[in-house]
Design a protein around this motif. Structure first.
Motif, mmCIF file in Angstrom:
data_model
loop_
_atom_site.group_PDB
_atom_site.id
_atom_site.type_symbol
_atom_site.label_atom_id
_atom_site.label_comp_id
_atom_site.label_asym_id
_atom_site.label_seq_id
_atom_site.Cartn_x
_atom_site.Cartn_y
_atom_site.Cartn_z
ATOM 1 N N GLY A 1 0.766 -1.237 0.000
ATOM 2 C CA GLY A 1 0.000 0.000 0.000
ATOM 3 C C GLY A 1 0.792 1.279 0.000
ATOM 4 N N ARG A 2 2.126 1.192 -0.183
ATOM 5 C CA ARG A 2 2.948 2.402 -0.071
ATOM 6 C C ARG A 2 3.621 2.794 -1.380
ATOM 7 N NH1 ARG A 2 7.260 1.813 3.849
ATOM 8 N NH2 ARG A 2 7.536 4.015 3.377
ATOM 9 N N PHE A 3 3.330 2.087 -2.449
ATOM 10 C CA PHE A 3 3.905 2.449 -3.745
ATOM 11 C C PHE A 3 2.785 2.783 -4.719
ATOM 12 C CE2 PHE A 3 5.207 1.276 -8.087
ATOM 13 C CZ PHE A 3 6.201 2.230 -8.255
ATOM 14 N N LEU A 4 2.966 3.882 -5.450
ATOM 15 C CA LEU A 4 1.988 4.336 -6.433
ATOM 16 C C LEU A 4 2.680 4.378 -7.795
ATOM 17 C CD1 LEU A 4 -0.914 5.371 -6.842
ATOM 18 C CD2 LEU A 4 -0.083 7.664 -6.298
ATOM 19 N N LEU A 5 2.181 3.613 -8.721
ATOM 20 C CA LEU A 5 2.786 3.513 -10.047
ATOM 21 C C LEU A 5 2.240 4.619 -10.946
ATOM 22 C CD1 LEU A 5 4.532 1.950 -12.099
ATOM 23 C CD2 LEU A 5 2.514 0.507 -12.548
ATOM 24 N N GLY A 6 3.045 5.640 -11.158
ATOM 25 C CA GLY A 6 2.686 6.713 -12.076
ATOM 26 C C GLY A 6 3.171 6.382 -13.472
ATOM 27 N N LEU A 7 2.276 6.421 -14.447
ATOM 28 C CA LEU A 7 2.579 6.035 -15.824
ATOM 29 C C LEU A 7 2.318 7.189 -16.774
ATOM 30 C CD1 LEU A 7 0.774 2.574 -15.837
ATOM 31 C CD2 LEU A 7 3.255 2.939 -15.729
ATOM 32 N N GLY A 8 3.160 7.287 -17.811
ATOM 33 C CA GLY A 8 2.952 8.327 -18.806
ATOM 34 C C GLY A 8 3.449 7.902 -20.167
ATOM 35 N N VAL A 9 3.053 8.657 -21.197
ATOM 36 C CA VAL A 9 3.433 8.331 -22.578
ATOM 37 C C VAL A 9 4.623 9.151 -23.053
ATOM 38 C CG1 VAL A 9 1.120 7.555 -23.208
ATOM 39 C CG2 VAL A 9 1.741 9.964 -23.521
ATOM 40 N N SER A 10 5.197 9.986 -22.205
ATOM 41 C CA SER A 10 6.372 10.775 -22.541
ATOM 42 C C SER A 10 6.078 11.677 -23.743
ATOM 43 C CB SER A 10 7.574 9.855 -22.784
ATOM 44 O OG SER A 10 8.759 10.599 -22.937
ATOM 45 N N HIS A 11 7.088 11.899 -24.606
ATOM 46 C CA HIS A 11 6.969 12.851 -25.706
ATOM 47 C C HIS A 11 7.658 12.289 -26.938
ATOM 48 C CE1 HIS A 11 5.611 15.929 -22.830
ATOM 49 N NE2 HIS A 11 6.482 15.355 -22.035
ATOM 50 N N ALA A 12 7.150 12.650 -28.101
ATOM 51 C CA ALA A 12 7.663 12.090 -29.350
ATOM 52 C C ALA A 12 9.153 12.372 -29.539
ATOM 53 C CB ALA A 12 6.860 12.647 -30.528
ATOM 54 N N ARG A 13 9.621 13.530 -29.133
ATOM 55 C CA ARG A 13 11.029 13.865 -29.363
ATOM 56 C C ARG A 13 11.969 13.182 -28.381
ATOM 57 N NH1 ARG A 13 13.292 19.596 -27.573
ATOM 58 N NH2 ARG A 13 15.102 18.249 -27.419
ATOM 59 N N LEU A 14 11.405 12.527 -27.348
ATOM 60 C CA LEU A 14 12.242 11.899 -26.328
ATOM 61 C C LEU A 14 12.370 10.389 -26.507
ATOM 62 C CD1 LEU A 14 11.080 13.845 -23.140
ATOM 63 C CD2 LEU A 14 12.942 14.386 -24.723
ATOM 64 N N THR A 15 11.611 9.798 -27.420
ATOM 65 C CA THR A 15 11.714 8.361 -27.652
ATOM 66 C C THR A 15 11.329 8.036 -29.093
ATOM 67 O OG1 THR A 15 10.858 6.168 -27.053
ATOM 68 C CG2 THR A 15 9.389 8.049 -26.709
ATOM 69 N N ASP A 16 12.091 7.159 -29.726
ATOM 70 C CA ASP A 16 11.766 6.791 -31.104
ATOM 71 C C ASP A 16 10.673 5.729 -31.176
ATOM 72 O OD1 ASP A 16 13.174 4.581 -30.231
ATOM 73 O OD2 ASP A 16 14.859 4.834 -31.609
ATOM 74 N N ARG A 17 10.203 5.262 -30.013
ATOM 75 C CA ARG A 17 9.121 4.267 -29.992
ATOM 76 C C ARG A 17 7.734 4.920 -29.939
ATOM 77 N NH1 ARG A 17 9.784 -0.071 -25.445
ATOM 78 N NH2 ARG A 17 8.074 -0.958 -26.688
#
Length: 284
Positions: free
Chosen positions: A92-108
């Motif tokens: 109960g003490r970890f929160l998984l924050g997720l994001g899609v980042s930015h096009a210029r920061l990843t080629d995927r």
């Protein structure tokens, strides 16, 4: 999770490190933040589950969150396995924050919304509960996904006006935990110069600049490091009363928790512990 994270947290790049020599320093800083009364720490940059381990081990109540883990950098199966191990040792003490980042920061980068849905599907299948994750959400579609498939949203680099919009989309129950930047400086010219240095990267990222335009700023506001109006909307600076009022504006707009990032002219990965103490004092 709302009760666990409390009203205030600290967002920091410095608390995320892969250097074994820094583990003791990070643990000591996390323990002090817990003692100062902050309910959560948000590990800046593209942090992974593994970066929370030393901080959770050094504290007893503090929630540790990724702010944000890029879905392109960590596979869902790997994330689920690490989450399960961490939940077993620190329930109960970890929160998984997720994001899609930015096009210029990843080629995927591709079809970010659909990719996030697929990632959440994989986490569901692996048993990672929706109430243990939040999404980096700026626009309406990702905010709706935060409401329907996660515990809530962790919008970054936003204003209280965005918080009002986000709360309207999320409804009352989900967690809304915007990040807010603080410059502990009363000199307008110096404080804004410090803010512009921190803002420079984000003014090259369309996810943010398009959002600023949607909220009434103009192309002129985005030039030359950002207008005074833009800087003052995105950064809390000035004397203690002004900073306190700016932070409380997020709560008044509907935030449950505000993740505070101290901005100064030092290295971005430093641990500004004296400044964190000042911030804790002015929030009392």
């Amino acid at each position: 999770m709302k009760a666990s994270v409390g009203r205030y947290g600290i967002w920091s790049l410095g608390l995320r490190s892969e250097d074994p020599a820094r583990r003791g320093e990070l643990a000591e800083a996390a323990a002090e933040l817990e003692e100062l009364g902050f309910g959560a720490v948000w590990l800046g940059g593209s942090s992974g589950v593994e970066h929370a381990v030393p901080l959770l081990g050094a504290t007893s109540r503090l929630v540790v969150a990724t702010g944000i883990q890029s879905i392109w950098q960590y596979e869902a199966a790997e994330t689920a396995a690490r989450f399960d191990a961490l939940e077993t040792s620190h329930p109960g003490r970890f929160l998984l924050g997720l994001g899609v980042s930015h096009a210029r920061l990843t080629d995927r980068y591709r079809r970010p919304y659909s990719a996030m849905v697929e990632y959440l599907d994989a986490l569901d299948a692996a048993g990672v509960p929706a109430e243990s994750r939040v999404l980096a959400a700026l626009g309406p579609k990702m905010l709706e996904l935060s409401r329907d498939r996660a515990a809530g949203a962790h919008p970054y680099l936003v204003t209280p006006e965005h918080t009002t919009l986000a709360r309207g989309i999320l409804g009352d129950a989900p967690l809304l935990a915007p990040e807010a930047k603080v410059v502990l400086d009363t000199d307008p010219e110096r404080a804004r110069a410090t803010a512009r240095q921190a803002l420079a990267l984000y003014l090259t990222l369309p996810n943010y600049t398009n959002m600023f335009l949607r909220f009434g700023f103009t192309e002129d506001d985005l030039t030359n490091g950002g207008s005074d109006q833009l800087i003052d909307a995105l950064f809390a600076w000035g004397d203690e009363q002004r900073i306190r009022e700016r932070i409380e504006a997020f709560h008044a707009a509907g935030a449950d928790h505000v993740a505070l990032q101290l901005v100064d002219d030092g290295p971005r990965d430093a641990l500004p512990r004296a400044a964190w103490r000042r911030l804790a004092e002015l929030l009392r």
